[in-house]
Design an enzyme around this catalytic site. Structure first.
Site, PDB file in Angstrom:
ATOM      1  N   GLU A  58      38.614  28.250  41.583  1.00 44.86           N
ATOM      2  CA  GLU A  58      37.572  29.223  42.409  1.00 44.86           C
ATOM      3  C   GLU A  58      36.877  28.516  41.749  1.00 44.86           C
ATOM      4  OE1 GLU A  58      37.878  32.933  40.621  1.00 44.86           O
ATOM      5  OE2 GLU A  58      40.419  32.974  40.445  1.00 44.86           O
ATOM      6  N   GLU A  65      44.889  33.079  35.973  1.00 44.15           N
ATOM      7  CA  GLU A  65      43.592  32.663  34.931  1.00 44.15           C
ATOM      8  C   GLU A  65      44.715  33.107  33.431  1.00 44.15           C
ATOM      9  OE1 GLU A  65      39.198  32.699  36.207  1.00 44.15           O
ATOM     10  OE2 GLU A  65      40.265  34.550  35.813  1.00 44.15           O
TER      11      GLU A  65
END
Length: 609
Positions: free
Chosen positions: A241, A165
């Site tokens: 995710e 991320e």
């Protein structure tokens, strides 16, 4: 298409993910080896397979493997990542590895060693030469081990994630490209991908040309996948995710996500033909002092439990969410394996505690550092976690004064001549009355977890500013480093038994509720067939740390939401067992083993999606 021995098992063409040339949906779940006792790895992996998943993904926590720069990284025991991956393969799961070096994961310092961020500070996660040199040395140790476990080498690893991320943090494209090249040059031949939040801002900062771009999200799957398609029309859809639950902070609410809400979004992902990884499939536990912290105007330490309202609970039990998800995964082609029975739970019982050494008696016996002008940080003392006891002897003028601490990270108990003068949760002051003589000023500073997300990643711990008496800085400090997570069982027991100034405490002598801070112990015997998972509560205790047979379970705090700590069955044994509590504020008179986990009052449960 002709596949060679070194061709990635997972490839894509025209927006379709292929496994060995056949269309494929990755049905994955996150399970972190560092959050599950190694004796339970196989059980938890088998539960993932029974959920209908075909893949498991795990982060690699660098700081879990290499706590100190002068020691080689460990890959033994609980750190035996290769054994965990091999077990996953035996269970029939593909493996996705997310080697970071930054992982977030609500893990202390986002997985980066404190000794490293102590050197590079805010230059972590960038192309700064000092940072990438350290990462290169770590990858030199890590990646050959992982390369040997790829599908091309006969292992189960099918993909690697590049960073984590990153678009939520920075836009150093040179750093991301260096990481990609670092993985490839050290033997990574399977699929590479990046994972970022589903916004243009995050995908702009975290994506790499020629590397599969994926998204992380909890809701609005159609919107997220639409953005991915608009940017990478030829790539398959993957939710790297899927946040089907959430984690908790001390002093906040216990978060859950209802089954209908989570199941509906999972259905959107799968019906769109997307691949998915549940975050988490099984959360596990932040054992020891590994829980991280967030910072949103104030420090938000993460609790010891990482249950995350996952389909497989912290202690391994299957939940209603498990059964709902399993139905969807099996319909999508997952294996319909038998569902394991829930783990055995230790029968409830209450055990009285015996008083041990008082707080300052127990902690002040360690040799301190040489005298320094200003208080040294945790990093300067060479420890990542635990406590530091600072000591100085300023002269306090006659009358009322204040002791002020600046740059406090994170919490301080302030003692004057052995008496608690106040507790600081941030920069602040406590009053002190002087007689014109010198006093013994002690500050016991607790690291409550290093920040794991955002621009304050790598922030130091301890007293980073200074201590003032009135307007005058206090100089001349000694500091005692107390790395609780490194103490052996013998060290814990030795400190707990230290004799009080008033004389020895009789073995088994009880203490009253609201007793003084310090050590307490509880001893109990289990029959041969009794060791099982357990849920430990500490009624009457305030804030501190608890060990079971020398194994540091983690932190507890009466402000909640977490009430019970999960005790894995391998931490208990037939015969005598000892629970040791280090209490910072006020002690109870007993510990309790309860029938079920208590992670927060039900009326406080909220959805956050």
């Amino acid at each position: 298409m002709t596949l060679t021995a070194t061709s990635p098992l997972l490839r894509y063409e025209d927006g379709v993910l292929l496994r060995a040339g056949t269309p494929h949906q990755v049905l994955s779940g996150s399970l972190h080896y560092f959050r599950v006792h190694p004796a339970q790895w196989r059980d938890r992996l088998e539960r993932l397979a029974a959920l209908g998943l075909n893949t498991v993904d795990t982060y690699v926590a660098w700081n879990f493997h290499q706590r100190r720069p002068d020691r080689p990284a460990s890959f033994d025991g609980w750190c035996d990542l290769e054994a965990f991956i091999a077990l996953a393969g035996e269970v029939g799961l593909d493996v996705i590895v997310r080697p970071g070096p930054y992982i977030c994961a609500e893990w202390d310092n986002g997985g980066l060693p404190a000794w490293l961020t102590g050197r590079v500070g805010m230059r972590a996660r960038s192309s700064d030469p000092a940072f990438v040199a350290a990462v290169a040395a770590w990858f030199d140790e890590l990646m050959p081990r992982l390369a040997a476990l790829q599908v091309s080498a006969g292992g189960p690893i099918v993909a690697f994630q590049v960073e984590n991320e990153y678009g939520s943090y920075g836009d150093d494209a040179e750093y991301l490209e260096w990481l990609r090249a670092a993985l490839v040059s050290r033997g990574a031949t399977e699929l590479l991908y990046t994972a970022d939040g589903p916004t243009d801002l995050m995908l702009d900062g975290g994506s790499l040309p020629g590397v599969l771009a994926t998204a992380t999200f909890g809701t609005r799957a159609e919107e997220a996948f639409g953005l991915l398609r608009s940017r990478r029309s030829g790539e398959p859809l993957l939710c790297a995710e899927f946040w089907n639950g959430w984690f908790d902070h001390w002093g906040e609410r216990h978060h859950v996500r209802t089954v209908p809400s989570a199941d509906a979004t999972l259905g959107e992902i799968l019906d769109a033909g997307g691949s998915v990884s549940l975050y988490m499939a099984h959360g596990g536990t932040n054992f020891g002092l590994w829980a991280g912290a967030n910072h949103d105007g104030r420090l938000q330490p993460t609790v010891t439990s990482y249950d995350s309202d996952a389909p497989i609970a912290e202690h391994g039990a299957v939940t209603p969410k498990f059964h709902a998800f399993r139905e969807r995964f099996v319909a999508a082609g997952g294996r319909a394996l038998p569902v394991p029975a829930d783990p055995l739970i230790l029968a409830p019982r209450t055990v009285p505690v015996a008083r041990g050494a008082a707080l300052l008696d127990a902690l002040g016996s360690v040799p301190s550092t040489a005298r320094r002008a200003t208080p040294p940080s945790f990093e300067e003392l060479g420890i990542a976690a635990g406590l530091v006891l600072y000591r100085a002897t300023p002269r306090v003028p006659l009358g009322e004064s204040t002791i002020t601490v600046t740059g406090l990270h994170d919490r301080a108990h302030v003692f004057v001549d052995g008496v608690l003068a106040g507790i600081l949760d941030a920069d602040g002051s406590v009053p002190v009355t002087g007689s014109g003589e010198r006093v013994e000023l002690q500050l016991l500073v607790e690291n409550q977890g290093r920040i794991n997300y955002g621009p304050l990643l790598g922030q130091g711990k301890g007293i980073l500013g200074g201590v003032q008496l009135g307007r005058r800085l206090v100089h001349g400090w000694t500091a005692t480093a107390l790395p609780l997570d490194e103490w052996t069982r013998e060290e814990v027991e030795r400190r707990a038994r230290r004799v009080h100034p008033g004389g020895p405490i009789a073995p088994g002598a009880p203490i009253a509720v609201g007793g003084p801070a310090g050590f307490s112990t509880a001893e109990f015997v289990l029959d041969r067939d009794e060791p099982a998972d357990a849920f430990l509560a500490l009624p009457g205790f305030g804030k501190g740390f608890v060990w079971v047979n020398g194994f540091l379970l983690g932190r507890y705090w009466e402000i909640g939401p977490q009430v019970t700590l999960y005790v894995p069955a391998p931490a208990l044994r037939a015969g005598g067992n000892t629970v040791t509590v280090l209490e910072l504020e006020h002690s109870g008179d007993r510990i309790e083993f309860r029938a079920r986990p208590e992670l927060g009052p039900p009326e406080e449960y909220v959805e956050i999606f």
